[in-house]
Design an enzyme around this catalytic site. Structure first.
Site, PDB file in Angstrom:
ATOM      1  N   SER A 214       0.812  -1.219   0.000  1.00 34.64           N
ATOM      2  CA  SER A 214       0.000   0.000   0.000  1.00 34.64           C
ATOM      3  C   SER A 214       0.844   1.268   0.000  1.00 34.64           C
ATOM      4  O   SER A 214       0.485   2.251  -0.652  1.00 34.64           O
ATOM      5  CB  SER A 214      -0.944  -0.003   1.206  1.00 34.64           C
TER       6      SER A 214
ATOM      7  N   HIS B 158       0.655   4.594   4.353  1.00 36.88           N
ATOM      8  CA  HIS B 158      -0.063   5.254   3.262  1.00 36.88           C
ATOM      9  C   HIS B 158       0.368   6.714   3.126  1.00 36.88           C
ATOM     10  O   HIS B 158       0.648   7.187   2.012  1.00 36.88           O
ATOM     11  CB  HIS B 158      -1.568   5.169   3.500  1.00 36.88           C
TER      12      HIS B 158
END
Length: 295
Positions: A200, A246
Protein backbone atom coordinates in the site's frame (compact mmCIF):
# COMPACT_ATOMS: atom_id res chain seq x y z
CA UNK A 1 9.94 -17.04 -68.10
CA UNK A 2 13.21 -18.36 -66.73
CA UNK A 3 14.97 -15.18 -67.77
CA UNK A 4 12.34 -13.01 -66.08
CA UNK A 5 12.62 -14.99 -62.87
CA UNK A 6 16.38 -14.65 -62.91
CA UNK A 7 16.14 -10.91 -63.38
CA UNK A 8 13.80 -10.63 -60.41
CA UNK A 9 16.24 -12.57 -58.24
CA UNK A 10 19.12 -10.37 -59.33
CA UNK A 11 17.12 -7.27 -58.47
CA UNK A 12 16.27 -8.68 -55.04
CA UNK A 13 19.93 -9.36 -54.36
CA UNK A 14 20.78 -5.79 -55.34
CA UNK A 15 18.61 -4.24 -52.62
CA UNK A 16 21.02 -2.58 -50.13
CA UNK A 17 21.18 -3.74 -46.51
CA UNK A 18 22.06 -1.78 -43.38
CA UNK A 19 25.82 -1.68 -42.84
CA UNK A 20 25.30 -2.37 -39.12
CA UNK A 21 22.51 -4.94 -39.54
CA UNK A 22 23.19 -7.01 -42.69
CA UNK A 23 19.91 -8.91 -42.32
CA UNK A 24 17.81 -5.74 -42.80
CA UNK A 25 17.08 -4.30 -46.22
CA UNK A 26 16.76 -0.54 -46.49
CA UNK A 27 16.40 2.17 -49.07
CA UNK A 28 17.77 4.97 -46.88
CA UNK A 29 21.39 6.10 -46.90
CA UNK A 30 23.41 8.34 -44.59
CA UNK A 31 23.48 11.86 -46.03
CA UNK A 32 27.23 12.14 -45.27
CA UNK A 33 28.89 8.79 -45.97
CA UNK A 34 26.03 7.37 -48.09
CA UNK A 35 26.11 4.01 -46.32
CA UNK A 36 22.68 2.28 -46.14
CA UNK A 37 21.05 2.48 -42.72
CA UNK A 38 17.93 0.87 -41.26
CA UNK A 39 15.34 2.75 -39.12
CA UNK A 40 17.07 1.74 -35.87
CA UNK A 41 20.33 3.34 -37.01
CA UNK A 42 18.85 6.55 -38.40
CA UNK A 43 19.71 9.73 -36.51
CA UNK A 44 17.71 12.79 -37.53
CA UNK A 45 19.79 15.56 -39.08
CA UNK A 46 18.95 18.98 -40.46
CA UNK A 47 18.64 17.32 -43.87
CA UNK A 48 17.76 13.62 -44.02
CA UNK A 49 19.30 11.03 -41.71
CA UNK A 50 22.84 10.21 -40.66
CA UNK A 51 24.43 7.01 -39.42
CA UNK A 52 25.64 6.58 -35.81
CA UNK A 53 29.32 6.53 -36.87
CA UNK A 54 29.11 9.94 -38.55
CA UNK A 55 27.30 11.37 -35.55
CA UNK A 56 29.79 9.99 -33.04
CA UNK A 57 32.67 11.12 -35.19
CA UNK A 58 31.60 14.73 -34.85
CA UNK A 59 30.65 15.07 -38.49
CA UNK A 60 26.93 14.97 -37.87
CA UNK A 61 24.44 16.63 -35.58
CA UNK A 62 26.56 16.27 -32.45
CA UNK A 63 23.91 14.09 -30.73
CA UNK A 64 24.37 10.48 -29.72
CA UNK A 65 22.99 7.62 -31.72
CA UNK A 66 20.09 7.37 -29.30
CA UNK A 67 19.15 11.02 -29.52
CA UNK A 68 16.33 10.48 -32.00
CA UNK A 69 14.66 7.69 -30.01
CA UNK A 70 11.24 8.61 -28.60
CA UNK A 71 11.19 9.59 -24.94
CA UNK A 72 8.52 9.75 -22.24
CA UNK A 73 7.50 12.99 -20.59
CA UNK A 74 10.05 12.24 -17.85
CA UNK A 75 12.84 11.43 -20.28
CA UNK A 76 12.56 7.65 -20.10
CA UNK A 77 12.84 5.35 -23.10
CA UNK A 78 9.60 4.31 -24.78
CA UNK A 79 9.46 0.49 -24.76
CA UNK A 80 7.47 -2.15 -26.62
CA UNK A 81 5.78 -3.34 -23.40
CA UNK A 82 5.12 -0.27 -21.23
CA UNK A 83 3.64 -2.40 -18.40
CA UNK A 84 6.45 -4.95 -18.06
CA UNK A 85 7.67 -3.86 -14.60
CA UNK A 86 4.10 -3.57 -13.33
CA UNK A 87 3.49 -7.17 -14.40
CA UNK A 88 6.70 -8.29 -12.70
CA UNK A 89 5.81 -6.48 -9.46
CA UNK A 90 2.35 -8.05 -9.46
CA UNK A 91 3.92 -11.45 -10.11
CA UNK A 92 6.32 -11.08 -7.18
CA UNK A 93 3.51 -10.05 -4.83
CA UNK A 94 1.37 -13.00 -5.90
CA UNK A 95 4.29 -15.43 -5.56
CA UNK A 96 5.01 -14.23 -2.01
CA UNK A 97 1.30 -14.44 -1.17
CA UNK A 98 1.16 -18.05 -2.35
CA UNK A 99 4.25 -18.85 -0.27
CA UNK A 100 2.68 -17.26 2.81
CA UNK A 101 -0.52 -19.23 2.29
CA UNK A 102 1.50 -22.43 2.04
CA UNK A 103 3.50 -21.66 5.20
CA UNK A 104 1.85 -19.15 7.51
CA UNK A 105 4.96 -18.91 9.72
CA UNK A 106 6.83 -17.31 6.81
CA UNK A 107 4.99 -14.03 7.29
CA UNK A 108 6.71 -13.51 10.67
CA UNK A 109 10.02 -13.12 8.81
CA UNK A 110 8.63 -10.69 6.21
CA UNK A 111 6.53 -8.14 8.08
CA UNK A 112 7.80 -4.73 9.11
CA UNK A 113 8.07 -4.71 12.90
CA UNK A 114 10.16 -2.54 15.18
CA UNK A 115 10.93 -4.92 18.02
CA UNK A 116 9.34 -8.11 19.25
CA UNK A 117 8.47 -9.14 21.84
CA UNK A 118 8.04 -5.93 23.85
CA UNK A 119 9.54 -5.31 27.28
CA UNK A 120 10.14 -6.91 29.74
CA UNK A 121 10.86 -9.81 27.39
CA UNK A 122 14.12 -10.01 25.49
CA UNK A 123 13.56 -8.94 21.86
CA UNK A 124 14.39 -11.59 19.30
CA UNK A 125 13.28 -9.94 16.06
CA UNK A 126 12.63 -6.55 14.43
CA UNK A 127 14.28 -3.71 12.55
CA UNK A 128 15.74 -2.34 15.77
CA UNK A 129 17.68 -5.58 16.15
CA UNK A 130 19.29 -5.28 12.74
CA UNK A 131 16.65 -6.85 10.47
CA UNK A 132 16.56 -3.92 8.04
CA UNK A 133 15.59 -6.18 5.15
CA UNK A 134 12.03 -6.04 6.51
CA UNK A 135 11.58 -2.61 4.90
CA UNK A 136 11.70 -4.36 1.52
CA UNK A 137 10.12 -7.74 2.24
CA UNK A 138 7.09 -6.15 3.91
CA UNK A 139 6.34 -4.32 0.64
CA UNK A 140 5.62 -7.66 -1.06
CA UNK A 141 3.89 -9.55 1.76
CA UNK A 142 0.11 -9.97 2.12
CA UNK A 143 -1.98 -12.29 4.26
CA UNK A 144 -5.61 -11.61 3.31
CA UNK A 145 -7.18 -12.21 -0.09
CA UNK A 146 -9.00 -8.88 -0.05
CA UNK A 147 -5.75 -7.08 0.80
CA UNK A 148 -3.67 -8.42 -2.08
CA UNK A 149 -6.66 -8.24 -4.45
CA UNK A 150 -7.25 -4.56 -3.76
CA UNK A 151 -3.56 -3.69 -3.90
CA UNK A 152 -2.87 -5.57 -7.14
CA UNK A 153 -5.90 -4.06 -8.88
CA UNK A 154 -4.72 -0.61 -7.80
CA UNK A 155 -1.19 -1.39 -8.96
CA UNK A 156 -2.45 -2.46 -12.39
CA UNK A 157 -4.79 0.52 -12.85
CA UNK A 158 -2.38 3.17 -11.57
CA UNK A 159 1.03 1.60 -12.11
CA UNK A 160 0.63 0.57 -15.73
CA UNK A 161 -0.14 4.04 -17.15
CA UNK A 162 2.45 5.64 -14.87
CA UNK A 163 5.16 3.23 -16.02
CA UNK A 164 4.35 4.12 -19.63
CA UNK A 165 4.52 7.84 -18.81
CA UNK A 166 7.75 7.81 -16.80
CA UNK A 167 9.75 4.96 -18.27
CA UNK A 168 10.85 1.81 -16.47
CA UNK A 169 13.80 3.05 -14.42
CA UNK A 170 12.03 6.17 -13.15
CA UNK A 171 8.84 4.27 -12.43
CA UNK A 172 10.71 1.66 -10.40
CA UNK A 173 12.53 4.41 -8.49
CA UNK A 174 9.23 6.07 -7.54
CA UNK A 175 7.76 2.72 -6.49
CA UNK A 176 10.57 1.66 -4.18
CA UNK A 177 11.31 5.11 -2.76
CA UNK A 178 7.63 5.56 -1.90
CA UNK A 179 7.40 2.13 -0.32
CA UNK A 180 10.52 2.70 1.78
CA UNK A 181 9.32 6.16 2.84
CA UNK A 182 6.04 4.63 3.98
CA UNK A 183 7.90 1.96 5.90
CA UNK A 184 10.17 4.54 7.55
CA UNK A 185 7.22 6.61 8.79
CA UNK A 186 5.49 3.46 10.07
CA UNK A 187 8.63 2.42 11.92
CA UNK A 188 9.00 5.90 13.43
CA UNK A 189 5.42 6.54 14.54
CA UNK A 190 3.71 3.19 15.11
CA UNK A 191 4.17 0.95 18.11
CA UNK A 192 7.35 -1.14 17.80
CA UNK A 193 5.24 -4.25 18.37
CA UNK A 194 2.85 -3.38 15.52
CA UNK A 195 3.44 -5.54 12.45
CA UNK A 196 2.88 -3.91 9.06
CA UNK A 197 2.81 -5.50 5.62
CA UNK A 198 1.56 -4.87 2.10
CA UNK A 199 2.33 -2.83 -0.99
CA UNK A 200 0.00 0.00 0.00
CA UNK A 201 2.78 2.48 0.78
CA UNK A 202 4.30 2.08 -2.67
CA UNK A 203 0.90 2.19 -4.35
CA UNK A 204 -0.02 5.41 -2.55
CA UNK A 205 3.26 6.77 -3.87
CA UNK A 206 2.11 5.91 -7.37
CA UNK A 207 -1.16 7.73 -6.64
CA UNK A 208 0.81 10.83 -5.65
CA UNK A 209 3.08 10.66 -8.69
CA UNK A 210 0.07 10.17 -10.97
CA UNK A 211 -1.62 13.27 -9.54
CA UNK A 212 1.54 15.31 -10.17
CA UNK A 213 1.81 13.94 -13.71
CA UNK A 214 -1.81 14.74 -14.54
CA UNK A 215 -1.33 18.26 -13.20
CA UNK A 216 1.77 18.62 -15.36
CA UNK A 217 -0.13 17.52 -18.48
CA UNK A 218 -3.20 19.64 -17.62
CA UNK A 219 -5.47 16.57 -17.49
CA UNK A 220 -8.70 16.41 -15.54
CA UNK A 221 -7.56 15.53 -12.02
CA UNK A 222 -10.98 14.83 -10.56
CA UNK A 223 -10.92 11.04 -11.18
CA UNK A 224 -7.54 10.47 -9.50
CA UNK A 225 -8.41 12.85 -6.64
CA UNK A 226 -11.72 11.06 -6.06
CA UNK A 227 -9.94 7.69 -6.05
CA UNK A 228 -7.30 9.01 -3.66
CA UNK A 229 -9.95 10.42 -1.30
CA UNK A 230 -11.76 7.08 -1.25
CA UNK A 231 -8.52 5.32 -0.36
CA UNK A 232 -7.78 7.83 2.41
CA UNK A 233 -11.26 7.27 3.83
CA UNK A 234 -10.52 3.56 4.00
CA UNK A 235 -7.11 4.32 5.47
CA UNK A 236 -8.47 6.23 8.46
CA UNK A 237 -11.81 4.41 8.66
CA UNK A 238 -10.42 1.04 9.71
CA UNK A 239 -8.30 0.43 12.78
CA UNK A 240 -6.19 -2.40 11.34
CA UNK A 241 -4.71 -0.30 8.50
CA UNK A 242 -1.27 1.26 8.91
CA UNK A 243 -2.09 4.84 7.92
CA UNK A 244 1.54 5.79 8.44
CA UNK A 245 2.62 3.68 5.46
CA UNK A 246 -0.06 5.25 3.26
CA UNK A 247 0.79 8.84 4.19
CA UNK A 248 4.55 8.27 4.03
CA UNK A 249 4.23 6.60 0.64
CA UNK A 250 1.96 9.36 -0.66
CA UNK A 251 4.40 12.09 0.36
CA UNK A 252 7.32 10.16 -1.14
CA UNK A 253 5.41 9.68 -4.39
CA UNK A 254 4.45 13.35 -4.67
CA UNK A 255 8.02 14.54 -4.06
CA UNK A 256 9.71 12.08 -6.42
CA UNK A 257 6.94 12.36 -8.99
CA UNK A 258 7.32 16.14 -9.06
CA UNK A 259 11.03 15.75 -9.68
CA UNK A 260 10.39 13.26 -12.47
CA UNK A 261 8.09 15.46 -14.53
CA UNK A 262 9.41 18.94 -13.69
CA UNK A 263 13.18 18.38 -13.79
CA UNK A 264 14.92 20.72 -16.29
CA UNK A 265 15.95 18.90 -19.45
CA UNK A 266 19.65 19.80 -19.20
CA UNK A 267 19.95 18.32 -15.67
CA UNK A 268 17.07 15.89 -15.81
CA UNK A 269 18.68 12.68 -14.56
CA UNK A 270 20.64 14.48 -11.83
CA UNK A 271 17.53 16.18 -10.42
CA UNK A 272 15.33 13.09 -10.72
CA UNK A 273 17.60 10.56 -9.12
CA UNK A 274 19.06 13.13 -6.75
CA UNK A 275 15.57 13.76 -5.37
CA UNK A 276 15.03 10.02 -4.97
CA UNK A 277 18.32 9.78 -3.08
CA UNK A 278 17.32 12.69 -0.86
CA UNK A 279 14.01 11.03 0.07
CA UNK A 280 15.89 7.82 0.83
CA UNK A 281 18.34 9.71 3.05
CA UNK A 282 15.45 11.30 4.97
CA UNK A 283 13.86 7.86 5.37
CA UNK A 284 17.15 6.44 6.62
CA UNK A 285 17.51 9.25 9.16
CA UNK A 286 14.00 8.57 10.47
CA UNK A 287 14.81 4.87 10.79
CA UNK A 288 18.06 5.58 12.61
CA UNK A 289 16.31 7.93 15.04
CA UNK A 290 13.69 5.29 15.81
CA UNK A 291 16.33 2.59 16.23
CA UNK A 292 18.18 4.79 18.71
CA UNK A 293 14.94 5.26 20.67
CA UNK A 294 14.27 1.54 20.82
CA UNK A 295 17.77 0.47 21.75
Amino acid sequence: MDQAAGSAQDAARSVPVCYRHPDRETGVRCTRCERPICPECMVSASVGFQCPDCVRGGSGTGHSAHASRPRTVAGGTVTADPRLLTKILIGINIAVFIAVQADSSLVDHLVLIGRWPPKPFTPIMGVADGEWYRFVTSMFAHQEYWHIGFNMLSLWWIGGPLEAALGRARYLAVYFVSGLAGGALTYLVASPAQASLGASGAIFGLFGATAVLMRRLNYDMRPVIALLVINLIFTFGFSNIAWEAHIGGLVGGVVTGYAMVHAPRERRALVQYGTCALVLVVSLVLALVRTAQLT
